[in-house]
Design a protein around this motif. Structure first.
Motif, PDB file in Angstrom:
ATOM      1  N   GLN A 141      17.755  19.715  30.559  1.00  0.00           N
ATOM      2  CA  GLN A 141      16.544  18.930  30.299  1.00  0.00           C
ATOM      3  C   GLN A 141      15.401  19.801  29.800  1.00  0.00           C
ATOM      4  OE1 GLN A 141      16.349  15.717  30.102  1.00  0.00           O
ATOM      5  NE2 GLN A 141      18.457  15.487  30.747  1.00  0.00           N
ATOM      6  N   GLU A 142      15.260  20.982  30.377  1.00  0.00           N
ATOM      7  CA  GLU A 142      14.174  21.875  29.961  1.00  0.00           C
ATOM      8  C   GLU A 142      14.316  22.280  28.495  1.00  0.00           C
ATOM      9  OE1 GLU A 142      14.771  22.598  34.416  1.00  0.00           O
ATOM     10  OE2 GLU A 142      16.046  22.211  32.688  1.00  0.00           O
ATOM     11  N   MET A 143      15.544  22.622  28.097  1.00  0.00           N
ATOM     12  CA  MET A 143      15.765  23.000  26.698  1.00  0.00           C
ATOM     13  C   MET A 143      15.531  21.814  25.765  1.00  0.00           C
ATOM     14  SD  MET A 143      18.966  25.643  26.646  1.00  0.00           S
ATOM     15  CE  MET A 143      18.922  25.804  24.866  1.00  0.00           C
ATOM     16  N   MET A 144      15.972  20.645  26.176  1.00  0.00           N
ATOM     17  CA  MET A 144      15.778  19.442  25.358  1.00  0.00           C
ATOM     18  C   MET A 144      14.282  19.211  25.133  1.00  0.00           C
ATOM     19  SD  MET A 144      17.148  16.613  23.901  1.00  0.00           S
ATOM     20  CE  MET A 144      18.652  16.088  24.691  1.00  0.00           C
ATOM     21  N   TYR A 145      13.518  19.181  26.205  1.00  0.00           N
ATOM     22  CA  TYR A 145      12.086  18.922  26.110  1.00  0.00           C
ATOM     23  C   TYR A 145      11.383  20.004  25.280  1.00  0.00           C
ATOM     24  CZ  TYR A 145       7.235  18.195  27.342  1.00  0.00           C
ATOM     25  OH  TYR A 145       5.879  17.988  27.267  1.00  0.00           O
ATOM     26  N   GLU A 146      11.637  21.242  25.627  1.00  0.00           N
ATOM     27  CA  GLU A 146      10.985  22.362  24.934  1.00  0.00           C
ATOM     28  C   GLU A 146      11.311  22.346  23.440  1.00  0.00           C
ATOM     29  OE1 GLU A 146       8.591  25.935  25.327  1.00  0.00           O
ATOM     30  OE2 GLU A 146       9.158  24.565  26.907  1.00  0.00           O
ATOM     31  N   SER A 147      12.575  22.163  23.114  1.00  0.00           N
ATOM     32  CA  SER A 147      12.981  22.217  21.708  1.00  0.00           C
ATOM     33  C   SER A 147      12.439  21.031  20.910  1.00  0.00           C
ATOM     34  CB  SER A 147      14.502  22.295  21.589  1.00  0.00           C
ATOM     35  OG  SER A 147      15.121  21.112  22.044  1.00  0.00           O
ATOM     36  N   LEU A 148      12.402  19.848  21.502  1.00  0.00           N
ATOM     37  CA  LEU A 148      11.859  18.696  20.785  1.00  0.00           C
ATOM     38  C   LEU A 148      10.440  18.978  20.307  1.00  0.00           C
ATOM     39  CD1 LEU A 148      13.126  15.702  22.934  1.00  0.00           C
ATOM     40  CD2 LEU A 148      13.658  16.131  20.516  1.00  0.00           C
ATOM     41  N   HIS A 149       9.650  19.607  21.160  1.00  0.00           N
ATOM     42  CA  HIS A 149       8.253  19.875  20.812  1.00  0.00           C
ATOM     43  C   HIS A 149       8.091  21.112  19.936  1.00  0.00           C
ATOM     44  CE1 HIS A 149       7.050  16.465  23.046  1.00  0.00           C
ATOM     45  NE2 HIS A 149       7.564  16.922  24.158  1.00  0.00           N
ATOM     46  N   MET A 150       9.032  22.032  20.011  1.00  0.00           N
ATOM     47  CA  MET A 150       8.969  23.220  19.156  1.00  0.00           C
ATOM     48  C   MET A 150       9.470  22.928  17.744  1.00  0.00           C
ATOM     49  SD  MET A 150      10.430  26.224  21.654  1.00  0.00           S
ATOM     50  CE  MET A 150      10.224  27.558  20.483  1.00  0.00           C
ATOM     51  N   PHE A 151      10.562  22.184  17.631  1.00  0.00           N
ATOM     52  CA  PHE A 151      11.267  22.036  16.361  1.00  0.00           C
ATOM     53  C   PHE A 151      10.693  20.945  15.458  1.00  0.00           C
ATOM     54  CE2 PHE A 151      15.692  23.331  18.281  1.00  0.00           C
ATOM     55  CZ  PHE A 151      15.198  24.578  18.618  1.00  0.00           C
ATOM     56  N   ASN A 152       9.915  20.026  16.019  1.00  0.00           N
ATOM     57  CA  ASN A 152       9.531  18.831  15.274  1.00  0.00           C
ATOM     58  C   ASN A 152       8.022  18.685  15.148  1.00  0.00           C
ATOM     59  OD1 ASN A 152      12.289  17.500  15.051  1.00  0.00           O
ATOM     60  ND2 ASN A 152      12.128  17.930  17.239  1.00  0.00           N
ATOM     61  N   THR A 153       7.615  17.997  14.083  1.00  0.00           N
ATOM     62  CA  THR A 153       6.199  17.707  13.879  1.00  0.00           C
ATOM     63  C   THR A 153       5.799  16.537  14.778  1.00  0.00           C
ATOM     64  OG1 THR A 153       6.617  16.084  12.137  1.00  0.00           O
ATOM     65  CG2 THR A 153       6.376  18.408  11.447  1.00  0.00           C
ATOM     66  N   PRO A 154       4.506  16.383  15.031  1.00  0.00           N
ATOM     67  CA  PRO A 154       4.058  15.199  15.775  1.00  0.00           C
ATOM     68  C   PRO A 154       4.480  13.896  15.089  1.00  0.00           C
ATOM     69  CG  PRO A 154       2.304  16.825  15.687  1.00  0.00           C
ATOM     70  CD  PRO A 154       3.401  17.328  14.792  1.00  0.00           C
ATOM     71  N   GLU A 155       4.503  13.890  13.756  1.00  0.00           N
ATOM     72  CA  GLU A 155       4.924  12.688  13.028  1.00  0.00           C
ATOM     73  C   GLU A 155       6.376  12.331  13.332  1.00  0.00           C
ATOM     74  OE1 GLU A 155       1.513  14.576  11.151  1.00  0.00           O
ATOM     75  OE2 GLU A 155       3.509  15.388  11.478  1.00  0.00           O
ATOM     76  N   THR A 156       7.223  13.349  13.406  1.00  0.00           N
ATOM     77  CA  THR A 156       8.637  13.102  13.708  1.00  0.00           C
ATOM     78  C   THR A 156       8.778  12.581  15.136  1.00  0.00           C
ATOM     79  OG1 THR A 156       9.311  14.851  12.189  1.00  0.00           O
ATOM     80  CG2 THR A 156      10.933  14.149  13.826  1.00  0.00           C
ATOM     81  N   LEU A 157       8.072  13.187  16.064  1.00  0.00           N
ATOM     82  CA  LEU A 157       8.154  12.724  17.459  1.00  0.00           C
ATOM     83  C   LEU A 157       7.662  11.282  17.576  1.00  0.00           C
ATOM     84  CD1 LEU A 157       6.952  15.944  19.321  1.00  0.00           C
ATOM     85  CD2 LEU A 157       9.307  15.103  19.050  1.00  0.00           C
TER      86      LEU A 157
END
Length: 163
Positions: A141-157
């Motif tokens: 879960q930690e890697m999922m959360y961290e990577s989602l915010h590192m790898f993607n723009t706010p628009e993508t999220l």
């Protein structure tokens, strides 16, 4: 964590990841969006790439589409093997620092993918959601959360309703 231990892995990812993403996006042509996951083991012995166009990232373990490029396996294993001071079998601050450094390397490689690869396959960069996690293990879960915010723009999220 010493980033220089990842230098060879970083260079290989920067050079070869665009071609793998191109293959995935070519297979996903005609879709409105695509999610691409970097999946590793609990002891970080390599990544495989999984992708899906359903937008259901929490079900990545059921996705049928996967690639296992050699450059995401052996070069990462080599990094793990040179970190003998880290116990990869148990959770620890050192293991989490390794994970965060690895995510940082992958983030850099994702950001360097040319826009042309997205565009020639009918996508914009913001259409593609990237993440990394473990197939099982201490920091799924930690890697999922961290990577989602590192790898993607706010628009993508926003597009994937993750913000």
């Amino acid at each position: 964590m010493d980033m220089t231990k990842f230098e060879t892995f970083r260079q290989i990812c920067n050079r070869r990841l665009p071609d793998e993403i191109d293959k995935i996006l070519d297979a996903a042509k005609g879709e409105k969006a695509c999610t691409i996951g970097f999946i590793t083991t609990d002891d970080f012995y390599g990544f495989y790439l999984a992708w899906d166009c359903s937008g259901k990232i929490n079900e990545y373990y059921e996705w049928e589409n996967a690639l296992e490029p050699e450059f995401l396996y052996q070069p990462l294993v080599d990094v793990v093997d040179c970190c003998q001071d880290i116990d990869f079998c148990n959770p620890s601050d050192e293991k989490w620092e390794f994970a965060k450094t690895l995510l940082s390397v992958v983030e850099q490689s994702i950001r360097q993918i040319p826009d042309e690869i997205y565009e020639k396959n009918g996508f914009q960069r913001e259409d593609i959601l990237f993440f990394a996690t473990m197939s099982t293990g201490d920091y799924m879960q930690e890697m999922m959360y961290e990577s989602l915010h590192m790898f993607n723009t706010p628009e993508t999220l926003d597009k994937y309703h993750l913000r």
